[in-house]
Write a protein that holds these residues in place. Structure first.
Motif, PDB file in Angstrom:
ATOM      1  N   THR A  45      33.190  23.787  49.106  1.00 17.20           N
ATOM      2  CA  THR A  45      33.021  24.996  48.640  1.00 17.20           C
ATOM      3  C   THR A  45      32.665  24.895  47.296  1.00 17.20           C
ATOM      4  O   THR A  45      33.220  24.021  46.522  1.00 17.20           O
ATOM      5  N   TYR A  61      33.798  36.237  47.139  1.00 14.12           N
ATOM      6  CA  TYR A  61      33.035  34.826  47.777  1.00 14.12           C
ATOM      7  C   TYR A  61      31.364  35.275  48.252  1.00 14.12           C
ATOM      8  O   TYR A  61      31.449  36.592  48.573  1.00 14.12           O
ATOM      9  N   ALA A 117      28.742  34.060  50.778  1.00 13.32           N
ATOM     10  CA  ALA A 117      28.667  33.367  51.995  1.00 13.32           C
ATOM     11  C   ALA A 117      27.318  33.213  52.700  1.00 13.32           C
ATOM     12  O   ALA A 117      26.779  34.305  53.041  1.00 13.32           O
ATOM     13  N   LEU A 142      29.320  28.413  50.937  1.00 12.00           N
ATOM     14  CA  LEU A 142      30.438  29.093  50.397  1.00 12.00           C
ATOM     15  C   LEU A 142      30.615  29.027  48.897  1.00 12.00           C
ATOM     16  O   LEU A 142      30.774  28.041  48.516  1.00 12.00           O
ATOM     17  N   GLN A 143      30.357  29.954  48.066  1.00 18.66           N
ATOM     18  CA  GLN A 143      30.409  29.836  46.819  1.00 18.66           C
ATOM     19  C   GLN A 143      31.389  31.170  46.307  1.00 18.66           C
ATOM     20  O   GLN A 143      31.444  32.167  46.869  1.00 18.66           O
TER      21      GLN A 143
END
Length: 242
Positions: free
Chosen positions: A106, A133, A135, A205-206
């Motif tokens: 991530t 997040y 995604a 994912l960030q």
């Protein structure tokens, strides 16, 4: 405050290193060379220099990191690079640590500090700090999924608190979705598990934000910077000494 403690707080080095610098006459106090570690200084009024550079005393430091994938959110690891490996010597000397964790794959916003009280407050389950997040998902997220998130998804070992799922883009041809997810807790692999509970898979994912801190779009992945004064002031909502 003792001069050696002042110098350590400023990130000049360890106490042992600081004593060597003093012995080598690398430190001045109000324009005069000082060699005694026991010398008392007023951190707010006295002018202290190290190798000609004026030092600003600070007990706590705060860094915003755009964590890359492949790096773990830890202070040491025998097998992988850690987020500390991305920082400079000053940050490491100040003994900063990540506030919470991002999975190894991530990426995105991560706060690092040496302020334990702040970290405890931001991670406390009682605070319900928002974490947002973005995604990339294999599969088409639906309004039914949005409602499941809103109600609180049931996993095998826990029931998640109500969360927000916002569908940003749907690609029917490639059977993928781009979503934003807001959670108020931080269990192990939680976002990925919540999406999996809906029959889909997170492929990227960030983390975009944590509490009042927002990922700087101009901060390249793998790079870090100190918090701005405004960002630092925003952390006052947690009621700890900054």
């Amino acid at each position: 405050m003792r001069l050696d403690k002042f110098l350590v707080d400023c990130g000049v080095g360890s106490r042992t290193e600081v004593k060597k610098y003093l012995k080598n006459k690398a430190v001045t106090v109000n324009g005069k060379v000082e060699t005694s570690a026991k010398c008392q200084v007023d951190e707010k009024a006295d002018k202290v220099t190290f190798q000609g550079q004026v030092l600003q005393h600070e007990t706590f430091v705060y860094y915003l990191l755009n964590k890359p994938p492949g790096v773990i959110s830890a202070t040491e690891d025998a097998r992988h690079r850690t987020v500390l490996d991305l920082l400079d010597d000053l940050a490491r000397r100040k003994q900063v640590f990540p506030v919470g964790r991002l999975d190894i794959d991530t990426h995105g916003l991560l706060l690092l500090t040496n302020n334990g009280d702040l970290a405890h407050a931001m991670l406390s389950p009682k605070k319900h700090v928002d974490k947002i997040y973005q995604a990339q998902v294999r599969g088409i997220m639906t309004e039914q999924d949005v409602e499941r998130f809103r109600q609180g998804i049931e996993l095998k070992d826990m029931r998640c608190l109500p969360a927000e799922l916002e569908i940003m883009e749907l690609d029917e041809a490639n059977h993928t979705s781009l979503v934003r997810i807001t959670i108020r807790e931080g269990k192990f692999h939680q976002v990925k598990r919540m999406v999996a509970a809906c029959g889909k898979e997170v492929t990227d994912l960030q983390r975009l934000s944590m509490g009042p801190l927002v990922l700087d779009e101009n901060l390249p992945i793998g790079m870090f910077r100190r918090l701005t004064e405004a960002e630092r002031a925003s952390l006052s909502i947690f009621g700890v000494v900054l």
